[in-house]
Design a protein around this motif. Sequence first.
Motif, PDB file in Angstrom:
ATOM      1  N   VAL A   1       0.869  -0.999   0.082  1.00  0.00           N
ATOM      2  CA  VAL A   1      -0.191  -0.362  -0.069  1.00  0.00           C
ATOM      3  C   VAL A   1       0.748   1.183   0.003  1.00  0.00           C
ATOM      4  O   VAL A   1       1.958   1.004   0.026  1.00  0.00           O
ATOM      5  N   ASP A   2       0.213   2.607  -0.374  1.00  0.00           N
ATOM      6  CA  ASP A   2       0.961   3.837  -0.026  1.00  0.00           C
ATOM      7  C   ASP A   2       1.223   4.012   0.811  1.00  0.00           C
ATOM      8  O   ASP A   2       2.109   4.392   1.779  1.00  0.00           O
ATOM      9  N   THR A   3       0.426   3.894   2.202  1.00  0.00           N
ATOM     10  CA  THR A   3       0.571   4.319   3.794  1.00  0.00           C
ATOM     11  C   THR A   3       0.357   3.227   4.545  1.00  0.00           C
ATOM     12  O   THR A   3      -0.968   2.442   4.464  1.00  0.00           O
ATOM     13  N   LEU A   4       0.451   3.591   5.481  1.00  0.00           N
ATOM     14  CA  LEU A   4       0.666   2.012   6.715  1.00  0.00           C
ATOM     15  C   LEU A   4      -0.106   2.678   8.270  1.00  0.00           C
ATOM     16  O   LEU A   4       1.050   3.582   8.572  1.00  0.00           O
ATOM     17  N   ILE A   5      -1.021   1.770   8.761  1.00  0.00           N
ATOM     18  CA  ILE A   5      -1.207   2.587  10.252  1.00  0.00           C
ATOM     19  C   ILE A   5      -1.111   1.141  10.307  1.00  0.00           C
ATOM     20  O   ILE A   5      -2.055   0.418  10.434  1.00  0.00           O
ATOM     21  N   ILE A   6      -0.522   1.154  11.672  1.00  0.00           N
ATOM     22  CA  ILE A   6       0.137  -0.027  12.866  1.00  0.00           C
ATOM     23  C   ILE A   6      -1.096   0.459  13.926  1.00  0.00           C
ATOM     24  O   ILE A   6      -0.596   1.177  14.524  1.00  0.00           O
ATOM     25  N   MET A   7      -1.922  -0.206  13.998  1.00  0.00           N
ATOM     26  CA  MET A   7      -3.185  -0.721  15.568  1.00  0.00           C
ATOM     27  C   MET A   7      -2.331  -0.740  16.466  1.00  0.00           C
ATOM     28  O   MET A   7      -3.531  -1.248  17.613  1.00  0.00           O
ATOM     29  N   SER A   8      -0.788  -1.140  16.810  1.00  0.00           N
ATOM     30  CA  SER A   8      -0.643  -1.415  18.511  1.00  0.00           C
ATOM     31  C   SER A   8       0.254  -0.915  19.117  1.00  0.00           C
ATOM     32  O   SER A   8       1.243  -0.711  18.318  1.00  0.00           O
ATOM     33  N   ARG A   9      -0.081  -0.435  19.934  1.00  0.00           N
ATOM     34  CA  ARG A   9       0.920   0.867  20.720  1.00  0.00           C
ATOM     35  C   ARG A   9       2.014   0.192  21.496  1.00  0.00           C
ATOM     36  O   ARG A   9       2.544   0.360  21.423  1.00  0.00           O
ATOM     37  N   THR A  10       1.876  -1.734  21.993  1.00  0.00           N
ATOM     38  CA  THR A  10       1.751  -2.312  22.004  1.00  0.00           C
ATOM     39  C   THR A  10       3.586  -2.879  21.620  1.00  0.00           C
ATOM     40  O   THR A  10       4.779  -3.119  21.226  1.00  0.00           O
ATOM     41  N   PHE A  11       2.914  -3.542  20.353  1.00  0.00           N
ATOM     42  CA  PHE A  11       4.190  -4.186  19.631  1.00  0.00           C
ATOM     43  C   PHE A  11       4.349  -3.537  18.568  1.00  0.00           C
ATOM     44  O   PHE A  11       4.490  -3.541  17.541  1.00  0.00           O
ATOM     45  N   GLY A  12       3.723  -2.269  17.784  1.00  0.00           N
ATOM     46  CA  GLY A  12       3.541  -1.160  16.944  1.00  0.00           C
ATOM     47  C   GLY A  12       4.981  -1.028  16.168  1.00  0.00           C
ATOM     48  O   GLY A  12       5.588  -1.211  15.489  1.00  0.00           O
TER      49      GLY A  12
ATOM     50  N   ALA B   1       8.935  -2.688  16.864  1.00  0.00           N
ATOM     51  CA  ALA B   1       8.537  -3.909  16.636  1.00  0.00           C
ATOM     52  C   ALA B   1       7.896  -4.559  14.840  1.00  0.00           C
ATOM     53  O   ALA B   1       8.910  -4.150  14.051  1.00  0.00           O
ATOM     54  N   LEU B   2       7.093  -4.221  15.067  1.00  0.00           N
ATOM     55  CA  LEU B   2       6.195  -4.462  14.313  1.00  0.00           C
ATOM     56  C   LEU B   2       6.968  -3.647  13.050  1.00  0.00           C
ATOM     57  O   LEU B   2       7.412  -4.143  11.702  1.00  0.00           O
ATOM     58  N   LYS B   3       7.086  -2.100  12.772  1.00  0.00           N
ATOM     59  CA  LYS B   3       7.180  -1.362  12.242  1.00  0.00           C
ATOM     60  C   LYS B   3       8.463  -1.747  11.250  1.00  0.00           C
ATOM     61  O   LYS B   3       9.078  -1.484  10.356  1.00  0.00           O
TER      62      LYS B   3
ATOM     63  N   ASP C   1      12.024  -3.480   7.159  1.00  0.00           N
ATOM     64  CA  ASP C   1      13.458  -3.586   5.974  1.00  0.00           C
ATOM     65  C   ASP C   1      12.892  -4.491   5.211  1.00  0.00           C
ATOM     66  O   ASP C   1      13.381  -5.192   4.245  1.00  0.00           O
ATOM     67  N   VAL C   2      11.424  -5.358   4.500  1.00  0.00           N
ATOM     68  CA  VAL C   2      11.047  -5.680   3.972  1.00  0.00           C
ATOM     69  C   VAL C   2       9.627  -4.841   3.113  1.00  0.00           C
ATOM     70  O   VAL C   2       9.199  -5.728   1.877  1.00  0.00           O
ATOM     71  N   LEU C   3       9.241  -4.618   2.882  1.00  0.00           N
ATOM     72  CA  LEU C   3       8.757  -2.758   1.988  1.00  0.00           C
ATOM     73  C   LEU C   3       9.464  -2.624   1.721  1.00  0.00           C
ATOM     74  O   LEU C   3      10.676  -1.889   1.727  1.00  0.00           O
ATOM     75  N   PRO C   4       8.976  -1.847   0.490  1.00  0.00           N
ATOM     76  CA  PRO C   4       9.522  -0.554  -0.422  1.00  0.00           C
ATOM     77  C   PRO C   4       9.705   0.646  -0.366  1.00  0.00           C
ATOM     78  O   PRO C   4       8.971   0.868   0.582  1.00  0.00           O
TER      79      PRO C   4
ATOM     80  N   LEU D   1       2.504   4.820  13.136  1.00  0.00           N
ATOM     81  CA  LEU D   1       2.338   3.927  14.237  1.00  0.00           C
ATOM     82  C   LEU D   1       0.323   4.392  15.468  1.00  0.00           C
ATOM     83  O   LEU D   1       0.465   5.923  15.110  1.00  0.00           O
ATOM     84  N   ILE D   2       0.083   4.278  15.888  1.00  0.00           N
ATOM     85  CA  ILE D   2      -1.173   4.650  16.388  1.00  0.00           C
ATOM     86  C   ILE D   2      -1.251   5.491  17.436  1.00  0.00           C
ATOM     87  O   ILE D   2      -1.492   6.425  17.391  1.00  0.00           O
TER      88      ILE D   2
END
Length: 176
Positions: free
Chosen positions: A131-142, A144-146, A151-154, A161-162
């Motif tokens: 996608v063009d923009t990504l929102i990560i809706m996790s405060r706890t693991f956001g 680390a996920l980001k 490392d794997v997205l273009p 992050l939320i």
Amino acid sequence: MLNTMVLGGLDAKRCEAAAFGGSVYAELSPATEKTTLSKQSVASAIATATRYIENGQASCDLLRDFCQRALADNRKLGVYVPARFVNSMRIIGIPFNGVRFFDDDPSLVGTFYPGIPIAIESRSSLIEDPVDTLIIMSRTFGGALKKVLLDVLPVGIEIMLISDLADIDPQSAAND
């Protein structure tokens, strides 16, 4: 919260915030005597509730503005951990077109949330068709996920992050 427990006839033996996730742990027992609250305590609780409502509205406004910008010009918005987004999506009036949902739980892939015609996709689907923009809706693991996704997205995909959106002090945001 303690006022609610007191008015409910409970005595808090212990009350503390969890290490993460925003939960509160309390050890309660029936109160041995009736307790009343002072006017100052009630006024303080009302002020806290009012700030909570105002901050919630400000956070919704910031999320709505961000999503509208992310979806402008036929751009695609992805939401990671969408279970935390579906209510907000309805409250702030974000359209379904251009939005994709992603989750790492394999049992959710291909399923839908009630009333929302967006199938949940896997991380590999996001990597294959970003996608063009990504929102990560996790405060706890956001965070680390980001880091993993960067490392794997273009290069060039905006990842938000939320906590970057919703934890902004509404007063400072109004002054920007």
